[in-house]
Enzyme design. Sequence first.
Site, PDB file in Angstrom:
ATOM      1  N   HIS A  31       0.845  -1.200   0.000  1.00  0.00           N
ATOM      2  CA  HIS A  31       0.000   0.000   0.000  1.00  0.00           C
ATOM      3  C   HIS A  31       0.876   1.244   0.000  1.00  0.00           C
ATOM      4  CE1 HIS A  31      -4.237  -1.462   1.298  1.00  0.00           C
ATOM      5  NE2 HIS A  31      -3.654  -2.314   0.481  1.00  0.00           N
ATOM      6  N   PRO A  42      -4.529   0.583  18.593  1.00  0.00           N
ATOM      7  CA  PRO A  42      -4.230   0.080  17.250  1.00  0.00           C
ATOM      8  C   PRO A  42      -4.295   1.115  16.121  1.00  0.00           C
ATOM      9  CG  PRO A  42      -6.378  -0.718  18.009  1.00  0.00           C
ATOM     10  CD  PRO A  42      -5.755   0.000  19.154  1.00  0.00           C
ATOM     11  N   TYR A  59      -9.276   5.756   7.206  1.00  0.00           N
ATOM     12  CA  TYR A  59      -9.399   6.118   8.618  1.00  0.00           C
ATOM     13  C   TYR A  59     -10.398   7.275   8.680  1.00  0.00           C
ATOM     14  CZ  TYR A  59      -5.135   3.469   9.784  1.00  0.00           C
ATOM     15  OH  TYR A  59      -4.199   2.477   9.975  1.00  0.00           O
ATOM     16  N   TYR A 101       3.886   6.583  10.016  1.00  0.00           N
ATOM     17  CA  TYR A 101       2.992   5.475   9.645  1.00  0.00           C
ATOM     18  C   TYR A 101       3.783   4.339   8.979  1.00  0.00           C
ATOM     19  CZ  TYR A 101      -1.222   3.020   8.305  1.00  0.00           C
ATOM     20  OH  TYR A 101      -2.210   2.056   8.194  1.00  0.00           O
ATOM     21  N   LYS A 149       0.832  -0.053  15.052  1.00  0.00           N
ATOM     22  CA  LYS A 149       2.222  -0.190  15.482  1.00  0.00           C
ATOM     23  C   LYS A 149       2.517  -1.407  16.373  1.00  0.00           C
ATOM     24  CE  LYS A 149       4.188   3.226  13.455  1.00  0.00           C
ATOM     25  NZ  LYS A 149       3.881   2.675  12.138  1.00  0.00           N
TER      26      LYS A 149
HETATM   27  P1  RFL Z   1       0.830 -11.846  21.718  1.00  0.00           P
HETATM   28  O1  RFL Z   1       0.399 -11.901  20.293  1.00  0.00           O
HETATM   29  O2  RFL Z   1      -0.151 -11.478  22.756  1.00  0.00           O
HETATM   30  O3  RFL Z   1       1.466 -13.273  22.070  1.00  0.00           O
HETATM   31  C1  RFL Z   1       1.825 -13.622  23.380  1.00  0.00           C
HETATM   32  C2  RFL Z   1       1.771 -15.126  23.500  1.00  0.00           C
HETATM   33  O4  RFL Z   1       2.161 -15.503  24.825  1.00  0.00           O
HETATM   34  C3  RFL Z   1       1.256 -16.486  25.320  1.00  0.00           C
HETATM   35  N1  RFL Z   1       1.265 -16.447  26.783  1.00  0.00           N
HETATM   36  C4  RFL Z   1       1.939 -17.334  27.553  1.00  0.00           C
HETATM   37  N2  RFL Z   1       2.707 -18.382  27.238  1.00  0.00           N
HETATM   38  C5  RFL Z   1       3.251 -19.074  28.272  1.00  0.00           C
HETATM   39  N3  RFL Z   1       3.069 -18.764  29.572  1.00  0.00           N
HETATM   40  C6  RFL Z   1       2.304 -17.723  29.934  1.00  0.00           C
HETATM   41  N4  RFL Z   1       2.120 -17.418  31.207  1.00  0.00           N
HETATM   42  C7  RFL Z   1       1.700 -16.952  28.912  1.00  0.00           C
HETATM   43  N5  RFL Z   1       0.908 -15.852  28.893  1.00  0.00           N
HETATM   44  C8  RFL Z   1       0.658 -15.577  27.616  1.00  0.00           C
HETATM   45  C9  RFL Z   1      -0.074 -16.114  24.690  1.00  0.00           C
HETATM   46  O5  RFL Z   1      -0.988 -17.218  24.663  1.00  0.00           O
HETATM   47  C10 RFL Z   1       0.363 -15.683  23.309  1.00  0.00           C
HETATM   48  O6  RFL Z   1       0.390 -16.747  22.386  1.00  0.00           O
HETATM   49  O7  RFL Z   1       2.068 -10.833  21.898  1.00  0.00           O
HETATM   50  P2  RFL Z   1       3.298 -10.496  20.889  1.00  0.00           P
HETATM   51  O8  RFL Z   1       3.902 -11.756  20.338  1.00  0.00           O
HETATM   52  O9  RFL Z   1       4.126  -9.531  21.631  1.00  0.00           O
HETATM   53  O10 RFL Z   1       2.620  -9.781  19.647  1.00  0.00           O
HETATM   54  C11 RFL Z   1       2.014  -8.518  19.767  1.00  0.00           C
HETATM   55  C12 RFL Z   1       0.874  -8.363  18.760  1.00  0.00           C
HETATM   56  O11 RFL Z   1       0.030  -9.496  18.868  1.00  0.00           O
HETATM   57  C13 RFL Z   1       0.074  -7.063  18.998  1.00  0.00           C
HETATM   58  O12 RFL Z   1       0.934  -5.997  19.307  1.00  0.00           O
HETATM   59  C14 RFL Z   1      -0.752  -6.657  17.755  1.00  0.00           C
HETATM   60  O13 RFL Z   1      -1.720  -7.621  17.459  1.00  0.00           O
HETATM   61  C15 RFL Z   1      -1.428  -5.309  17.988  1.00  0.00           C
HETATM   62  N6  RFL Z   1      -2.305  -4.904  16.881  1.00  0.00           N
HETATM   63  C16 RFL Z   1      -1.776  -4.370  15.725  1.00  0.00           C
HETATM   64  N7  RFL Z   1      -0.436  -4.248  15.572  1.00  0.00           N
HETATM   65  C17 RFL Z   1       0.091  -3.786  14.394  1.00  0.00           C
HETATM   66  O14 RFL Z   1       1.317  -3.670  14.277  1.00  0.00           O
HETATM   67  N8  RFL Z   1      -0.709  -3.422  13.319  1.00  0.00           N
HETATM   68  C18 RFL Z   1      -2.063  -3.521  13.394  1.00  0.00           C
HETATM   69  O15 RFL Z   1      -2.711  -3.256  12.396  1.00  0.00           O
HETATM   70  C19 RFL Z   1      -2.655  -3.977  14.637  1.00  0.00           C
HETATM   71  N9  RFL Z   1      -3.982  -4.096  14.759  1.00  0.00           N
HETATM   72  C20 RFL Z   1      -3.697  -5.072  16.988  1.00  0.00           C
HETATM   73  C21 RFL Z   1      -4.516  -4.651  15.901  1.00  0.00           C
HETATM   74  C22 RFL Z   1      -4.283  -5.645  18.130  1.00  0.00           C
HETATM   75  C23 RFL Z   1      -5.657  -5.800  18.202  1.00  0.00           C
HETATM   76  N10 RFL Z   1      -6.173  -6.420  19.367  1.00  0.00           N
HETATM   77  C24 RFL Z   1      -7.260  -7.288  19.416  1.00  0.00           C
HETATM   78  C25 RFL Z   1      -5.437  -6.345  20.619  1.00  0.00           C
HETATM   79  C26 RFL Z   1      -5.877  -4.771  15.957  1.00  0.00           C
HETATM   80  C27 RFL Z   1      -6.467  -5.329  17.115  1.00  0.00           C
HETATM   81  C28 RFL Z   1      -7.964  -5.403  17.123  1.00  0.00           C
HETATM   82  C1  PHB Z   2      -6.231  -4.178  10.609  1.00  0.00           C
HETATM   83  O1  PHB Z   2      -6.277  -4.427   9.384  1.00  0.00           O
HETATM   84  O2  PHB Z   2      -6.595  -4.993  11.473  1.00  0.00           O
HETATM   85  C2  PHB Z   2      -5.732  -2.849  11.044  1.00  0.00           C
HETATM   86  C3  PHB Z   2      -5.241  -1.969  10.099  1.00  0.00           C
HETATM   87  C4  PHB Z   2      -4.780  -0.715  10.491  1.00  0.00           C
HETATM   88  C5  PHB Z   2      -4.834  -0.364  11.831  1.00  0.00           C
HETATM   89  C6  PHB Z   2      -5.318  -1.253  12.778  1.00  0.00           C
HETATM   90  C7  PHB Z   2      -5.782  -2.511  12.379  1.00  0.00           C
HETATM   91  O3  PHB Z   2      -4.414   0.872  12.197  1.00  0.00           O
END
Ligand code: RFL
Ligand code: PHB
Length: 394
Positions: free
Chosen positions: A72, A293, A201, A385, A297
Site C-alpha cells: 500500500h 491500534p 481512517y 505510519y 504499530k
Molecule cells: P501476543 O500476540 O499477545 O502473544 C503472546 C503469546 O504468549 C502467550 N502467553 C503465555 N505463554 C506461556 N506462559 C504464559 N504465562 C503466557 N501468557 C501468555 C499467549 O498465549 C500468546 O500466544 O504478543 P506479541 O507476540 O508480543 O505480539 C504482539 C501483537 O500481537 C500485537 O501488538 C498486535 O496484534 C497489535 N495490533 C496491531 N499491531 C500492528 O502492528 N498493526 C495492526 O494493524 C494492529 N492491529 C492489533 C490490531 C491488536 C488488536 N487487538 C485485538 C489487541 C488490531 C487489534 C484489534
Molecule cells: C487491521 O487491518 O486490522 C488494522 C489496520 C490498520 C490499523 C489497525 C488494524 O491501524
Amino acid sequence: MRTQVAIIGAGPAGLLLGQLLYKSGVDAVIVEQRSPDYVLGRIRAGVLEQVSMDLLDKAGVGARAHAEGLPHDGIELLFKGQRHRINLHELTGGSRVTVYGQTEVTRDLMDARAAAGLTTVYDAQNVQVHDFNGQHPRVTYEKDGQTHELACDFIAGCDGYHGVCRASAPADLLKTYERVYPFGWLGVLADVPPVSHELIYANTERGFALCSMRSATRSRYYVQVPSTDKIENWTIDQFWAELGNRLDPEARANLVTGPALEMSIAPLRSFVAEPMRFGRMFLAGDAAHIVPPTGAKGLNLAASDVGYLWTALTEFYTEKSAVGIDTYSDRCLRRVWRAERFSWWFTSLMHRFPETGEFGQKIQEAELDYLVNSRAASVSLAENYVGLPMNFGT
Ligand code: RFL
Ligand code: PHB
C-alpha cells in the site's frame, strides 16, 4: 531439558525470535500456554512496516508475505464527509507498508519452525520463570500432569500483556505508564471485497471507523464504541448499518455486507513497562508495551524489539560481547516511546472523546485540515505510519 534461550510465548514476537536465533545458530525452546489452533485463531494486526518485512526476510519466512501481501502506497483520511489521500510513498521518498494479516505471519513462522524440527511446548500450564537475576535461569511448567524444568542462559518474555514474565519482575525495579481510553474498537472480519483499495481512517461525529482488509476478497472493519459496550449488544446487521453511517456516500455505496467470520470488541490502551531487561530476562512485544491500534504499530514494535534482542543475543554468543544486552532496554524504549507518541496522537485525532464535545470535534477537524494541506504535517504522519528506521536518531 536445557537450551540457550527459553522463549515464553508463541505469538509473533516469540516465534520470530525463535526463527532468527535458529538462523544464527542459537538454540531456543518456546513454551506457550495455549494450543496452536488457539494462537492461530486470534485475528489481530494487518499492517506491516518495511522494518518488519525485512526481519521476516532475515528469518527466512518472508516469501509468502511478499507474494500474497498487498503493498500500500497510501492511506485515506475521511473527515467532514470527504476523503483525502496521504501519499505515503511519495511523502517518504519511496516507503510503503504491506497489508498482510498477523494470522498469516504467525502461520508462516509456525510452519518454518515445524519444518526445522524446533521444539515448541504448547498447552503448558502454570509457566513460571526463576533465578533470572543470577547466572542460571530456569523455567518450570506443567504438562500432562507432570512438572517440567527448562534450564537456560536467558529468558525472553514474549508472553503478551497478560503474561507471567513482566509479572515476575521485581516490583521495586519496574515502573509502568498507562493511559486507558474511554472507548474500544468493535471489529468484524468478513469475506466481502473491501470498499476501497486503500485503508480509510474516518473521523465522524458518530465516532471513528476504519476500513481495512486482508485480501481482495476479505475485509476487516472497525467502529469506535464506548468502553462499556458489550459484543452481545451488536448484531452484524447493526454493525454494517453503523459502519455505513460513518462513511462518505461513495464508500457507503461500495460497501458489500455479509456474515462475520469474527466479531469482537478490543479495548484501547497505551502502556509501557520500564526497563525491558531484568538480569537475564528480557521483555519483548506486548509483554512490555501496548499501543492503541490506530497507528498499526503493535505488531511492528514487537518485531523491532525482537530485532534488537536477536542482535544482542547473537553478539553475545558469537562475539562474546554483552554490549547489545546491556543497551537492549534503552534502544527498545526509545523506539517504543516514539511509537507510543504517534499512536496516542493519531488516536486522539481520530476518535470522538465524550468529554471534549463539539469543541473537540472542531479542533480535530481543523488539525485534519492542516494535516492534509501542509506538506510538513503530511510528511510527519507518513514517516511515522510507514515506520522509522531501527537506527533512527542514533
Ligand atoms: P501476543 O500476540 O499477545 O502473544 C503472546 C503469546 O504468549 C502467550 N502467553 C503465555 N505463554 C506461556 N506462559 C504464559 N504465562 C503466557 N501468557 C501468555 C499467549 O498465549 C500468546 O500466544 O504478543 P506479541 O507476540 O508480543 O505480539 C504482539 C501483537 O500481537 C500485537 O501488538 C498486535 O496484534 C497489535 N495490533 C496491531 N499491531 C500492528 O502492528 N498493526 C495492526 O494493524 C494492529 N492491529 C492489533 C490490531 C491488536 C488488536 N487487538 C485485538 C489487541 C488490531 C487489534 C484489534
Ligand atoms: C487491521 O487491518 O486490522 C488494522 C489496520 C490498520 C490499523 C489497525 C488494524 O491501524
